[in-house]
Design a protein around this motif. Sequence first.
Motif, PDB file in Angstrom:
ATOM      1  N   TYR B  33     -19.197   1.761   9.027  1.00  0.00           N
ATOM      2  CA  TYR B  33     -18.985   0.492   8.333  1.00  0.00           C
ATOM      3  C   TYR B  33     -20.185  -0.426   8.530  1.00  0.00           C
ATOM      4  N   TYR B  35     -20.957  -4.608   8.416  1.00  0.00           N
ATOM      5  CA  TYR B  35     -20.420  -5.960   8.331  1.00  0.00           C
ATOM      6  C   TYR B  35     -21.565  -6.958   8.358  1.00  0.00           C
ATOM      7  N   LEU B  43     -16.554 -11.781  10.509  1.00  0.00           N
ATOM      8  CA  LEU B  43     -17.242 -10.586  10.016  1.00  0.00           C
ATOM      9  C   LEU B  43     -16.680 -10.209   8.654  1.00  0.00           C
ATOM     10  N   LEU B  45     -16.851  -7.328   5.437  1.00  0.00           N
ATOM     11  CA  LEU B  45     -17.187  -5.930   5.184  1.00  0.00           C
ATOM     12  C   LEU B  45     -18.078  -5.797   3.959  1.00  0.00           C
ATOM     13  N   TYR B  48     -18.429   0.776   3.369  1.00  0.00           N
ATOM     14  CA  TYR B  48     -17.953   1.717   4.362  1.00  0.00           C
ATOM     15  C   TYR B  48     -17.968   3.127   3.790  1.00  0.00           C
TER      16      TYR B  48
END
Lengths: 113, 114
Positions: B33, B35, B43, B45, B48
């Motif tokens: 992932y 972030y 955080l 995203l 991913y």
Amino acid sequence: GENVEQHPSTLSVQEGDSAVIKCTYSDSASNYFPWYKQELGKRPQLIIDIRSNVGEKKDQRIAVTLNKTAKHFSLHITETQPEDSAVYFCAASRGGTASKLTFGTGTRLQVTL
Amino acid sequence: DGGITQSPKYLFRKEGQNVTLSCEQNLNHDAMYWYRQDPGQGLRLIYYSQIVNDFQKGDIAEGYSVSREKKESFPLTVTSAQKNPTAFYLCASIALAGGTDTQYFGPGTRLTVL
């Protein structure tokens, strides 16, 4: 998608007192709730987590409680020490193969002497 | 945590340049992932990947690109299309087998646009 709200944004306590940080989530399918501690300039470190099949979990001075009906969970730190000073993040996910974490905005905890 | 490395630790970029952030893990983790962390926003995203040669957009993918040619590597490119790239970038990984959901983070890369 999931939305996680975290309160308070800052928290100051005296050494030895307790600290409580609260989070609410929106996705009723979320079943994994970790808490991370992040010191200045460092990576987040997992300190405790809870799954939806339990209501409370303890690890020494740290505990987490979960209320699935109300969709909120809380971090409790007892007998706070100066080294507990950091930013704490809650998060939620559905777990499983996706495991996408949605984070709260963080709580800056300051433990004063 | 020690099995996830990110480089460089600090990166400076001029406006209009693409830069690539490295993330490597030797934990044999399946999913990785990226972030982004901004002050006061937690955080968020970016992208991913659960398997080699496959990846999905996160919540703030615009202006970023990734690749997953090897299981242990998940580089992130910040393109010139990202309007406000100055931030702390964190990579994480997780083993999907074994019933764990714990994500482990790398040390981060702090990107500054000059």
